[in-house]
Design an enzyme around this catalytic site. Sequence first.
Site, PDB file in Angstrom:
ATOM      1  N   ASP A  36       0.807  -1.216   0.000  1.00 33.06           N
ATOM      2  CA  ASP A  36       0.000   0.000   0.000  1.00 33.06           C
ATOM      3  C   ASP A  36       0.841   1.269   0.000  1.00 33.06           C
ATOM      4  OD1 ASP A  36      -2.368  -1.381  -0.081  1.00 33.06           O
ATOM      5  OD2 ASP A  36      -2.739  -1.280   2.077  1.00 33.06           O
ATOM      6  N   ASN A  75      -5.273   8.840   0.858  1.00 28.79           N
ATOM      7  CA  ASN A  75      -5.502   8.312   2.203  1.00 28.79           C
ATOM      8  C   ASN A  75      -5.957   9.388   3.182  1.00 28.79           C
ATOM      9  OD1 ASN A  75      -5.132   5.530   2.101  1.00 28.79           O
ATOM     10  ND2 ASN A  75      -3.585   5.541   3.715  1.00 28.79           N
ATOM     11  N   LYS A 104       3.879  20.071  23.262  1.00 25.74           N
ATOM     12  CA  LYS A 104       2.888  21.100  23.554  1.00 25.74           C
ATOM     13  C   LYS A 104       1.695  20.846  22.649  1.00 25.74           C
ATOM     14  CE  LYS A 104       2.205  26.142  23.410  1.00 25.74           C
ATOM     15  NZ  LYS A 104       1.713  26.305  24.785  1.00 25.74           N
ATOM     16  N   ASP A 158      -2.854  16.607  20.186  1.00 28.74           N
ATOM     17  CA  ASP A 158      -1.662  16.296  19.402  1.00 28.74           C
ATOM     18  C   ASP A 158      -1.856  16.558  17.917  1.00 28.74           C
ATOM     19  OD1 ASP A 158      -0.412  15.574  21.698  1.00 28.74           O
ATOM     20  OD2 ASP A 158      -0.299  13.428  21.274  1.00 28.74           O
ATOM     21  N   TYR A 205      -4.321   5.413   9.545  1.00 26.43           N
ATOM     22  CA  TYR A 205      -4.072   6.199  10.757  1.00 26.43           C
ATOM     23  C   TYR A 205      -5.383   6.509  11.478  1.00 26.43           C
ATOM     24  CZ  TYR A 205      -1.654   9.802  13.562  1.00 26.43           C
ATOM     25  OH  TYR A 205      -1.119  10.557  14.571  1.00 26.43           O
ATOM     26  N   THR A 206      -6.426   6.823  10.723  1.00 24.88           N
ATOM     27  CA  THR A 206      -7.717   7.151  11.320  1.00 24.88           C
ATOM     28  C   THR A 206      -8.253   6.000  12.171  1.00 24.88           C
ATOM     29  OG1 THR A 206      -8.354   8.760   9.642  1.00 24.88           O
ATOM     30  CG2 THR A 206     -10.136   7.637  10.777  1.00 24.88           C
ATOM     31  N   LYS A 207      -8.116   4.778  11.692  1.00 27.68           N
ATOM     32  CA  LYS A 207      -8.594   3.625  12.473  1.00 27.68           C
ATOM     33  C   LYS A 207      -7.837   3.517  13.784  1.00 27.68           C
ATOM     34  CE  LYS A 207      -9.671  -1.298  12.033  1.00 27.68           C
ATOM     35  NZ  LYS A 207      -8.979  -1.735  13.278  1.00 27.68           N
ATOM     36  N   SER A 208      -6.549   3.817  13.759  1.00 28.45           N
ATOM     37  CA  SER A 208      -5.762   3.797  14.993  1.00 28.45           C
ATOM     38  C   SER A 208      -6.238   4.859  15.979  1.00 28.45           C
ATOM     39  CB  SER A 208      -4.275   4.019  14.677  1.00 28.45           C
ATOM     40  OG  SER A 208      -3.781   3.005  13.829  1.00 28.45           O
TER      41      SER A 208
END
Length: 266
Positions: free
Chosen positions: A51, A123, A133, A152, A165-168
Amino acid sequence: MDNRRNMFFYYHKDGETDDKVETLQKLAIENGFTIVDNHKDANIIVSIGGDGAFLQAVRKTGFRQDCLYTGITREGQSGLYCDFNIDNFDQMLHSLQHDELEVRRFPIIKAQINDGNSFYCLNEVTIRSTIVKTIVMDVEIDGTHFETFRGDGLIVATPTGSTGYTKSARGAVIDPLTACFQISEVASLNNNQYRTLGSSFILNKGRHLKLKVLQEGNDYPIISLDNEAHSIRQIDNIQVTMDDCVIKTVKLKNNSYWDRVKRTFL
């Protein structure tokens, strides 16, 4: 597929892969395809390497709207964008020749940075703090203030990007037939003083999202477009929209997106 005969291979060159690709190219030529050295001359772009390589192939070739993309994994790899393995390339050629493939269309998002250049993403686009910070951003939807985010970072993902990344970040996995984009929080700060929605939310294709970075000591966040960091240092705002542009890929008729999701995660 008879009118699609010019094939370009995108891969990271090394000795072992070079030998494999040379074999694949010879096989393609034997089956009536033409190998081109410039992706602009191709109407089939083949990525090799999973991917990550597929995302890079799409980006480096300019999100072509007039060609087909297909992904090939190496031995032992799997991918949500890749239907074929390097050892069954002949199956892909056979499918191309005999119309045993289906063309799927993946929606993409467009990110405009600092009211300047626009970049497509297959993606996601992410904006994150690079120091210890929280980053502070005003989130606007269709020109109206929605919330002030502290944390963050934020992820804005396409339906296919929802498995990354969104699923994480506890986002939902979205069917790619749904033209929308999802905003997910990364470690948001929620207490009696600061408050965000605290969950991912999904915007329809026609919505306009604007993230305005408040300069509170976090003047140099990092922006990533798919799997590539952007070189702009000082960020004032990012505007995210979705138009009619799509990435056309080929898939085997018996291999749906949800088949891939099941194999990958279940």
